[in-house]
Every structure is written in structure tokens, then in C-alpha cells.
Design a protein around this motif. Structure first.
Motif, PDB file in Angstrom:
ATOM      1  N   PRO A  18      46.462   0.812  14.822  1.00 12.86           N
ATOM      2  CA  PRO A  18      46.578   1.040  13.375  1.00 12.86           C
ATOM      3  C   PRO A  18      45.650   2.144  12.851  1.00 12.86           C
ATOM      4  N   ARG A  19      44.453   2.208  13.363  1.00 11.96           N
ATOM      5  CA  ARG A  19      43.525   3.261  12.925  1.00 11.96           C
ATOM      6  C   ARG A  19      44.046   4.642  13.319  1.00 11.96           C
ATOM      7  N   LEU A  20      44.520   4.766  14.546  1.00  8.58           N
ATOM      8  CA  LEU A  20      45.065   6.038  15.009  1.00  8.58           C
ATOM      9  C   LEU A  20      46.299   6.430  14.207  1.00  8.58           C
ATOM     10  N   LEU A  21      47.225   5.501  14.013  1.00 17.02           N
ATOM     11  CA  LEU A  21      48.448   5.822  13.275  1.00 17.02           C
ATOM     12  C   LEU A  21      48.138   6.227  11.833  1.00 17.02           C
ATOM     13  N   ALA A  22      47.188   5.565  11.209  1.00 11.88           N
ATOM     14  CA  ALA A  22      46.786   5.941   9.852  1.00 11.88           C
ATOM     15  C   ALA A  22      46.213   7.359   9.835  1.00 11.88           C
ATOM     16  N   ALA A  23      45.415   7.698  10.848  1.00 12.67           N
ATOM     17  CA  ALA A  23      44.860   9.050  10.928  1.00 12.67           C
ATOM     18  C   ALA A  23      45.961  10.079  11.168  1.00 12.67           C
ATOM     19  N   LEU A  24      46.967   9.733  11.946  1.00  6.71           N
ATOM     20  CA  LEU A  24      48.082  10.655  12.167  1.00  6.71           C
ATOM     21  C   LEU A  24      48.913  10.821  10.904  1.00  6.71           C
ATOM     22  N   GLU A  25      49.017   9.787  10.092  1.00  3.29           N
ATOM     23  CA  GLU A  25      49.727   9.912   8.811  1.00  3.29           C
ATOM     24  C   GLU A  25      49.012  10.871   7.865  1.00  3.29           C
ATOM     25  N   ALA A  26      47.714  11.042   8.041  1.00  5.69           N
ATOM     26  CA  ALA A  26      46.915  11.900   7.160  1.00  5.69           C
ATOM     27  C   ALA A  26      46.802  13.341   7.677  1.00  5.69           C
ATOM     28  N   GLN A  27      47.589  13.714   8.656  1.00  6.38           N
ATOM     29  CA  GLN A  27      47.515  15.056   9.219  1.00  6.38           C
ATOM     30  C   GLN A  27      47.982  16.120   8.226  1.00  6.38           C
ATOM     31  N   LEU A  29      49.498  18.906   9.134  1.00  4.16           N
ATOM     32  CA  LEU A  29      50.816  19.301   9.627  1.00  4.16           C
ATOM     33  C   LEU A  29      51.691  18.057   9.656  1.00  4.16           C
ATOM     34  N   THR A  30      52.906  18.164   9.164  1.00  6.36           N
ATOM     35  CA  THR A  30      53.773  16.982   9.112  1.00  6.36           C
ATOM     36  C   THR A  30      54.987  17.074  10.038  1.00  6.36           C
ATOM     37  N   ASP A  31      55.201  18.221  10.657  1.00  2.00           N
ATOM     38  CA  ASP A  31      56.372  18.414  11.506  1.00  2.00           C
ATOM     39  C   ASP A  31      56.056  18.015  12.951  1.00  2.00           C
ATOM     40  N   PHE A  32      55.894  16.695  13.156  1.00  2.00           N
ATOM     41  CA  PHE A  32      55.621  16.196  14.498  1.00  2.00           C
ATOM     42  C   PHE A  32      56.134  14.773  14.630  1.00  2.00           C
ATOM     43  N   GLU A  33      56.305  14.370  15.872  1.00  2.00           N
ATOM     44  CA  GLU A  33      56.715  13.008  16.181  1.00  2.00           C
ATOM     45  C   GLU A  33      55.601  12.327  16.958  1.00  2.00           C
ATOM     46  N   VAL A  34      55.636  11.007  16.947  1.00  2.00           N
ATOM     47  CA  VAL A  34      54.668  10.202  17.683  1.00  2.00           C
ATOM     48  C   VAL A  34      55.439   9.298  18.635  1.00  2.00           C
ATOM     49  N   ILE A  35      55.062   9.313  19.892  1.00  2.00           N
ATOM     50  CA  ILE A  35      55.698   8.456  20.892  1.00  2.00           C
ATOM     51  C   ILE A  35      54.613   7.589  21.508  1.00  2.00           C
ATOM     52  N   VAL A  36      54.709   6.286  21.281  1.00  2.00           N
ATOM     53  CA  VAL A  36      53.771   5.329  21.862  1.00  2.00           C
ATOM     54  C   VAL A  36      54.436   4.716  23.087  1.00  2.00           C
ATOM     55  N   VAL A  37      53.792   4.841  24.225  1.00  2.00           N
ATOM     56  CA  VAL A  37      54.316   4.248  25.460  1.00  2.00           C
ATOM     57  C   VAL A  37      53.497   3.002  25.749  1.00  2.00           C
ATOM     58  N   CYS A  38      54.135   1.851  25.624  1.00  2.00           N
ATOM     59  CA  CYS A  38      53.489   0.562  25.888  1.00  2.00           C
ATOM     60  C   CYS A  38      53.592   0.295  27.381  1.00  2.00           C
ATOM     61  N   ASP A  39      52.483   0.429  28.057  1.00  2.00           N
ATOM     62  CA  ASP A  39      52.443   0.327  29.516  1.00  2.00           C
ATOM     63  C   ASP A  39      52.175  -1.113  29.927  1.00  2.00           C
ATOM     64  N   GLY A  40      53.231  -1.914  29.906  1.00  2.00           N
ATOM     65  CA  GLY A  40      53.093  -3.343  30.131  1.00  2.00           C
ATOM     66  C   GLY A  40      52.613  -3.962  28.834  1.00  2.00           C
ATOM     67  N   ASP A  41      53.521  -4.345  27.986  1.00  2.00           N
ATOM     68  CA  ASP A  41      53.190  -4.777  26.620  1.00  2.00           C
ATOM     69  C   ASP A  41      52.598  -6.184  26.633  1.00  2.00           C
ATOM     70  N   GLY A  54      55.896   3.941   6.930  1.00  2.00           N
ATOM     71  CA  GLY A  54      55.169   5.093   6.436  1.00  2.00           C
ATOM     72  C   GLY A  54      55.872   6.368   6.839  1.00  2.00           C
ATOM     73  N   PRO A  55      55.221   7.488   6.603  1.00  2.00           N
ATOM     74  CA  PRO A  55      55.876   8.776   6.823  1.00  2.00           C
ATOM     75  C   PRO A  55      55.975   9.218   8.277  1.00  2.00           C
ATOM     76  N   LEU A  56      55.337   8.513   9.186  1.00  2.00           N
ATOM     77  CA  LEU A  56      55.363   8.935  10.589  1.00  2.00           C
ATOM     78  C   LEU A  56      56.715   8.710  11.240  1.00  2.00           C
ATOM     79  N   ASN A  57      57.093   9.642  12.083  1.00  2.00           N
ATOM     80  CA  ASN A  57      58.254   9.494  12.944  1.00  2.00           C
ATOM     81  C   ASN A  57      57.726   8.895  14.254  1.00  2.00           C
ATOM     82  N   VAL A  58      57.731   7.550  14.352  1.00  2.00           N
ATOM     83  CA  VAL A  58      57.160   6.851  15.505  1.00  2.00           C
ATOM     84  C   VAL A  58      58.271   6.237  16.345  1.00  2.00           C
ATOM     85  N   GLN A  59      58.171   6.469  17.640  1.00  2.00           N
ATOM     86  CA  GLN A  59      59.102   5.880  18.594  1.00  2.00           C
ATOM     87  C   GLN A  59      58.294   5.155  19.668  1.00  2.00           C
ATOM     88  N   THR A  60      58.939   4.246  20.357  1.00  2.00           N
ATOM     89  CA  THR A  60      58.249   3.555  21.442  1.00  2.00           C
ATOM     90  C   THR A  60      59.056   3.633  22.729  1.00  2.00           C
TER      91      THR A  60
END
Length: 101
Positions: A18-27, A29-41, A54-60
Motif C-alpha cells: 500500500p505504501r508503494l502503490l500510494a507513492a506511485l499514484e503520486a508520480q 509522470l502518469t503514463d505508466f502501468e504497474v505490474i505486481v507479480v505475486c510469487d507464491g501468494d 485509484g488512478p493507477l493502471n495496476v495488473q497482477t
């Protein structure tokens, strides 16, 4: 094409992300995507990402079992569409110009 893709490999990162995603929302530059890879969830990190609003384009990408950081990064890179690939750990607290630089 997006300018950047931020790839975040994570294992047990539900409390850290959550802290990282909030910081990425405050960037700046807004033309980017976020891909979180859950390595054994192991802590429902994917569930957290699925409910993130929120405004992030987040995928998993979810691995049912741990495959290691290199495999997680490779899976994220394969899914990415940005011209620039940015590796980011799930405990990073980036400055607002992190993606822009």
C-alpha cells in the motif's frame, strides 16, 4: 504505447505494497502501468491489488507457488507494454519523480 512499465515482484508483500502503490499514484509522470507479480501468494497480495482503487493502471500476475525473483521479473517483463521497464521492490518508497527519471 505507454512510456513505462513498473514491475514489482512480491512475496508476502501485502503489508508493504500500500505504501508503494500510494507513492506511485503520486508520480509526476502518469503514463505508466504497474505490474505486481505475486510469487507464491502467501498472504492474499493479489486480493489487495484486485481491490486497489485509484488512478493507477495496476495488473497482477499470480504464481500459485514460489518460483523465485528472476521468474517473477521475467513474467512481469513479458506482460509489460511500456517502452521503458522499471524494476521496483515492494518495500521501496519512491520519490515523486521516480518513474519520470
Amino acid at each position: 504505447m505507454m512510456k513505462a512499465s513498473v514491475i514489482i515482484p512480491s512475496r508476502g508483500g501485502r503489508a508493504r505494497l500500500p505504501r508503494l502503490l500510494a507513492a506511485l499514484e503520486a508520480q509526476t509522470l502518469t503514463d505508466f502501468e504497474v505490474i505486481v507479480v505475486c510469487d507464491g501468494d502467501i498472504d492474499d497480495t493479489a486480493g489487495l491489488i484486485d481491490t486497489w482503487s485509484g488512478p493507477l493502471n495496476v495488473q497482477t500476475v499470480v504464481f500459485p507457488e514460489n518460483r523465485g525473483r528472476p521468474a517473477a521479473l521475467n513474467a512481469g517483463f513479458a506482460k509489460a507494454v511500456g517502452r521503458v521497464l522499471i524494476r521496483c521492490d515492494d518495500d521501496l518508497d519512491p520519490q515523486p519523480d521516480f518513474v519520470a527519471n
